[in-house]
Scaffold this active site. Structure first.
Site, PDB file in Angstrom:
ATOM      1  N   SER A 127      83.789  20.729  11.679  1.00 13.47           N
ATOM      2  CA  SER A 127      84.969  20.885  10.816  1.00 13.47           C
ATOM      3  C   SER A 127      86.212  20.526  11.612  1.00 13.47           C
ATOM      4  O   SER A 127      86.255  20.735  12.837  1.00 13.47           O
ATOM      5  CB  SER A 127      85.088  22.330  10.332  1.00 13.47           C
ATOM      6  OG  SER A 127      86.355  22.552   9.745  1.00 13.47           O
ATOM      7  N   TYR A 171      85.416  31.228  12.058  1.00 15.70           N
ATOM      8  CA  TYR A 171      84.822  29.971  11.570  1.00 15.70           C
ATOM      9  C   TYR A 171      85.179  28.836  12.541  1.00 15.70           C
ATOM     10  O   TYR A 171      84.314  28.047  12.934  1.00 15.70           O
ATOM     11  CB  TYR A 171      85.363  29.687  10.168  1.00 15.70           C
ATOM     12  CG  TYR A 171      84.875  28.406   9.539  1.00 15.70           C
ATOM     13  CD1 TYR A 171      83.580  28.296   9.037  1.00 15.70           C
ATOM     14  CD2 TYR A 171      85.724  27.305   9.415  1.00 15.70           C
ATOM     15  CE1 TYR A 171      83.141  27.120   8.442  1.00 15.70           C
ATOM     16  CE2 TYR A 171      85.295  26.132   8.818  1.00 15.70           C
ATOM     17  CZ  TYR A 171      84.000  26.041   8.332  1.00 15.70           C
ATOM     18  OH  TYR A 171      83.566  24.870   7.738  1.00 15.70           O
TER      19      TYR A 171
HETATM   20  P1  NDP Z   1      78.485  25.049   0.231  1.00 17.49           P
HETATM   21  O1  NDP Z   1      78.695  26.507   0.404  1.00 17.49           O
HETATM   22  O2  NDP Z   1      79.010  24.363  -0.959  1.00 17.49           O
HETATM   23  O3  NDP Z   1      76.914  24.695   0.399  1.00 17.49           O
HETATM   24  C1  NDP Z   1      76.255  25.255   1.505  1.00 17.49           C
HETATM   25  C2  NDP Z   1      74.845  24.732   1.566  1.00 17.49           C
HETATM   26  O4  NDP Z   1      74.259  25.311   2.760  1.00 17.49           O
HETATM   27  C3  NDP Z   1      73.985  25.152   0.425  1.00 17.49           C
HETATM   28  O5  NDP Z   1      72.990  24.176   0.210  1.00 17.49           O
HETATM   29  C4  NDP Z   1      73.367  26.472   0.923  1.00 17.49           C
HETATM   30  O6  NDP Z   1      72.082  26.766   0.398  1.00 17.49           O
HETATM   31  C5  NDP Z   1      73.188  26.141   2.379  1.00 17.49           C
HETATM   32  N1  NDP Z   1      73.180  27.332   3.189  1.00 17.49           N
HETATM   33  C6  NDP Z   1      74.104  28.308   3.266  1.00 17.49           C
HETATM   34  N2  NDP Z   1      73.720  29.259   4.134  1.00 17.49           N
HETATM   35  C7  NDP Z   1      72.509  28.865   4.599  1.00 17.49           C
HETATM   36  C8  NDP Z   1      71.588  29.431   5.496  1.00 17.49           C
HETATM   37  N3  NDP Z   1      71.820  30.612   6.083  1.00 17.49           N
HETATM   38  N4  NDP Z   1      70.444  28.752   5.747  1.00 17.49           N
HETATM   39  C9  NDP Z   1      70.178  27.581   5.133  1.00 17.49           C
HETATM   40  N5  NDP Z   1      71.008  27.002   4.261  1.00 17.49           N
HETATM   41  C10 NDP Z   1      72.161  27.646   3.992  1.00 17.49           C
HETATM   42  O7  NDP Z   1      79.112  24.396   1.553  1.00 17.49           O
HETATM   43  P2  NDP Z   1      79.678  22.934   1.848  1.00 17.49           P
HETATM   44  O8  NDP Z   1      78.794  21.913   1.257  1.00 17.49           O
HETATM   45  O9  NDP Z   1      81.116  22.916   1.540  1.00 17.49           O
HETATM   46  O10 NDP Z   1      79.565  22.920   3.447  1.00 17.49           O
HETATM   47  C11 NDP Z   1      78.538  22.240   4.131  1.00 17.49           C
HETATM   48  C12 NDP Z   1      78.918  22.158   5.600  1.00 17.49           C
HETATM   49  O11 NDP Z   1      80.158  21.471   5.719  1.00 17.49           O
HETATM   50  C13 NDP Z   1      79.128  23.536   6.272  1.00 17.49           C
HETATM   51  O12 NDP Z   1      78.658  23.496   7.585  1.00 17.49           O
HETATM   52  C14 NDP Z   1      80.640  23.687   6.264  1.00 17.49           C
HETATM   53  O13 NDP Z   1      81.083  24.546   7.284  1.00 17.49           O
HETATM   54  C15 NDP Z   1      81.067  22.255   6.485  1.00 17.49           C
HETATM   55  N6  NDP Z   1      82.429  21.943   6.057  1.00 17.49           N
HETATM   56  C16 NDP Z   1      82.795  22.042   4.744  1.00 17.49           C
HETATM   57  C17 NDP Z   1      84.098  21.733   4.375  1.00 17.49           C
HETATM   58  C18 NDP Z   1      84.584  21.815   2.968  1.00 17.49           C
HETATM   59  O14 NDP Z   1      85.805  21.701   2.751  1.00 17.49           O
HETATM   60  N7  NDP Z   1      83.717  21.969   1.972  1.00 17.49           N
HETATM   61  C19 NDP Z   1      85.094  21.288   5.376  1.00 17.49           C
HETATM   62  C20 NDP Z   1      84.591  21.217   6.712  1.00 17.49           C
HETATM   63  C21 NDP Z   1      83.306  21.531   7.020  1.00 17.49           C
HETATM   64  P3  NDP Z   1      71.892  27.761  -0.882  1.00 17.49           P
HETATM   65  O15 NDP Z   1      72.223  26.903  -2.066  1.00 17.49           O
HETATM   66  O16 NDP Z   1      70.466  28.138  -0.866  1.00 17.49           O
HETATM   67  O17 NDP Z   1      72.828  28.887  -0.718  1.00 17.49           O
END
Ligand code: NDP
Length: 247
Positions: A142, A156
């Site tokens: 991030s 975070y």
């Molecule tokens: P979402 O919360 O929209 O989606 C998260 C995804 O990760 C889901 O598929 C969820 O699965 C899965 N997940 C969450 N916790 C776990 C776990 N403990 N084990 C396995 N899978 C897990 O997040 P984003 O798509 O926004 O974020 C994805 C990545 O991008 C993250 O690392 C985030 O920190 C990073 N990021 C996001 C930004 C943003 O603005 N959106 C900006 C910068 C970085 P399930 O559906 O089963 O819960």
């Protein structure tokens, strides 16, 4: 022209929603067979698998909490057992908790460290056992590891800063084996984690040079490039994709 990732196998952690779902679909579009993990959304994970299969690709959903070491090890093993090999790991699963430091609970601290750092370490350590020359480790970090526009994201940011450092060290460890390691650092991207509407989003958009949130597909495009043979000379890089949020 052949697909860039034909014959390759990818594992995307957290591939049921948001960035991970877009990344899984994009890598499949590029020709890779794709395994994706999830924790709480089996239906969403199945939808991603069905979408990939409907487009002629191959995919597999695996329930694996990134905080659970054995579950992550099992996910890597199941990917290799079912899809035959492993070439690309996208460490995408991540969780966010926003609170000022004096209100941040130990449980939340442990959860962020377990998913955002330990899960990445375990998946990477397991995946490289199966990777050969041309392997790819791609982190989803991030921009918050380098700059923070508002209060409440210190823990975070700590976890994502760890991923940036881990990326540099790993690039040195794995270069002799022809495996590249890079960290994509998105700014605000429209997902369940960071909805693009509301007061919070309106404040953020004022800081983003392009004045809008990014889309998951735009991040998936950068993953696609890093996973491709064309990116063979890119390693140890922390690459921002943030619409000028930190410009
Ligand atoms: P979402 O919360 O929209 O989606 C998260 C995804 O990760 C889901 O598929 C969820 O699965 C899965 N997940 C969450 N916790 C776990 C776990 N403990 N084990 C396995 N899978 C897990 O997040 P984003 O798509 O926004 O974020 C994805 C990545 O991008 C993250 O690392 C985030 O920190 C990073 N990021 C996001 C930004 C943003 O603005 N959106 C900006 C910068 C970085 P399930 O559906 O089963 O819960």
């Amino acid at each position: 022209m052949g697909k860039t990732l034909a014959g390759k196998v990818a594992l995307v952690t957290g591939g049921s929603r948001g960035l991970g779902a877009a990344i899984a679909k994009r890598l499949a579009h590029d020709g890779a067979a794709v395994a994706l993990t999830y924790t709480s959304s089996p239906q969403k994970a199945d939808e991603v698998v069905l979408a990939i299969e409907a487009a002629g690709g191959k995919a597999l959903a695996i329930r694996a909490d990134s905080a659970d070491v054995e579950a992550v090890k099992h996910a890597v093993a199941e990917t290799v057992n079912t899809l035959g090999r492993l070439d690309i790991l996208v460490n995408n699963a991540g969780v966010l908790a926003v609170a000022l430091i004096d209100q941040f609970s130990m449980d939340e601290f442990d959860r962020l460290v377990a998913v955002n750092i330990k899960g990445v370490f375990v998946a990477t350590q397991e995946a490289i056992r199966h990777m050969g020359e041309g392997g790819r480790i791609i982190m989803i970090g991030s921009v918050s590891s380098d700059s923070t526009a508002f209060a409440g994201t210190s823990v975070y940011a700590l976890t994502k800063g760890a991923i940036a450092s881990f990326t540099r060290g790993l690039a040195r460890d794995l270069a002799p084996r022809g495996i590249t390691v890079n960290n994509i650092q998105p700014g605000p991207i429209e997902t369940d984690m960071n909805p693009a509407e509301g007061n919070f989003a309106d404040g953020l958009k004022k800081i983003i040079a392009l004045g809008r949130y990014g889309q998951s597909d735009e991040v998936a495009g950068l993953v696609s490039y890093l996973a491709s043979p064309e990116a063979a000379f890119v390693t140890g890089a922390n690459l921002k994709i943030d619409g000028g949020f930190t410009a």
